[in-house]
Design an enzyme around this catalytic site. Structure first.
Site, PDB file in Angstrom:
ATOM      1  CG  ASP A  26      34.270  38.431  34.185  1.00  0.00           C
ATOM      2  OD1 ASP A  26      34.633  37.462  34.792  1.00  0.00           O
ATOM      3  OD2 ASP A  26      34.648  38.883  33.208  1.00  0.00           O
ATOM      4  CD  GLU A  34      32.789  34.552  31.741  1.00  0.00           C
ATOM      5  OE1 GLU A  34      32.353  35.667  31.388  1.00  0.00           O
ATOM      6  OE2 GLU A  34      33.861  34.168  31.040  1.00  0.00           O
TER       7      GLU A  34
END
Length: 354
Positions: free
Chosen positions: A10, A105
């Site tokens: 992420d 992500e």
């Protein structure tokens, strides 16, 4: 079934971080990526801005009130996509099993990795190091035996952190967590669980599968599995597009009859985007958001899929006629979409003549 090794990457405050990287004068300052305007929403906020309570999807005017000294930057998705592609190229050095969730992500299955690193933790550490050295951006990573746990882990030490949930740690890690950390537990489900005395994952476990299925149907069984750290969903690379859509938020609220030019313009955008997909979309979707923020959707699957932009616009406009609200009702947003993609029937036809 042997345990998987899943990494969730992420990127930290991605859009804002790209802006701070590319403009040194923005570093250390509260940056909000958003268009200015009464109807604009925040696309991303730097961690300096988040300290003031600014969050993604917040109204930009509210963000400005929370952080008067913030620097507002209009989004530049061309640069963000370029940075995302470079990060994806780094992922591909380690595995071909990559499931992007968005530009910032992705899940990686590194059960077998291409670089010969001995553990998933080393793979995650190497990826984060390469992202920093090559892209000058930071990323947080979570490592776990499944996707659900890996996503929780990546959020555990943000920003610029790494957290690992080993299989033997699941029984001590999960029970104290707030039940709202489970996927699919939003405000409505959370309220229903609270009425049942459930605040933590441990509380949820005590209800048992029969009670959860009675209360929530099939979703109840999914909640029971997640509460015990069970998630069999694989990392799916190259997931086909499920829908294509475009929407617009108005500077002032419009009456329904005033939305035709916007619907036609959005239909043109969606039609152009759909031409890049070899499959055929069968369903047309119209989305409307009222001035009071209620969301209405209407959809239609014709016998034959729309064959032109004009036909798509005509169907979207016909869906507008199915909105049975007071004619004085005003709307702040409209969206047009295509979904229900199928393989093209034309390409699938056998060749009869040559």
């Amino acid at each position: 079934m042997s345990l998987r090794k899943i990494v969730h990457i992420d990127m930290d405050a991605f859009y804002a971080s790209v802006e701070q990287r590319d403009d040194p004068s923005l570093r250390g300052r509260p940056v909000v990526v958003a268009w200015r305007g009464l109807r604009s929403v925040v696309c991303a906020a730097s961690y300096e801005a988040r300290r003031f309570g600014v969050r993604s999807a917040m109204a930009a005017v509210h963000a400005e009130r929370l952080c008067p000294g913030a620097v507002f930057i209009p989004p530049d998705f061309v640069r963000y996509r370029a940075a995302s592609k470079l990060a994806r190229d780094i992922f591909k050095r380690h595995t071909d099993l990559i499931e992007p969730l968005s530009l910032d992500e992705a899940y990686l299955d590194v059960t077998e990795n291409k670089t010969g690193l001995s553990t998933a933790t080393r793979v995650a550490r190497t990826i984060r190091k390469q992202i920093w050295e090559e892209l000058h951006l930071t990323a947080s990573a979570g490592v776990a035996p499944n996707k659900f746990l890996a996503k929780i882990a990546s959020d555990w030490r943000k920003p610029n952190g790494l957290f690992v949930i080993q299989p033997e740690d699941i029984e001590t890690f999960l029970p104290p967590l707030p039940v709202m950390r489970l996927p699919g537990v939003g405000a409505v489900t959370g309220k229903r669980l609270e009425l049942l005395g459930v605040k933590t994952v441990g509380d949820l476990r005590q209800l048992g599968p029969a009670m959860l299925e009675e209360q929530f149907g099939r979703h109840g069984m999914r909640l029971f599995e997640l509460a015990h750290g069970v998630d069999h969903s694989p990392v799916v690379s190259d997931r086909p597009t499920q829908s294509i859509s475009a929407e617009d938020t108005f500077e002032r609220d419009l009456l329904l009859d005033e939305t035709e030019p916007v619907i036609r313009r959005l239909a043109d955008k969606v039609w152009a985007a759909s031409r890049k997909d070899p499959r055929t979309a069968r369903t047309v979707v119209l989305k409307l958001k009222t001035a009071e923020f209620s969301i209405l959707t209407r959809s239609y699957t014709p016998a034959f899929p729309p064959g032109s932009c004009d036909e798509l616009a005509a169907i979207a406009l016909s869906l507008r006629d199915r909105v049975a609200l007071d004619e004085t009702q005003r709307f702040r947003l409209v969206g047009v979409g295509l979904s229900n993609f199928r393989e093209s029937e034309i390409s699938a036809q056998p060749i009869l003549f040559e």
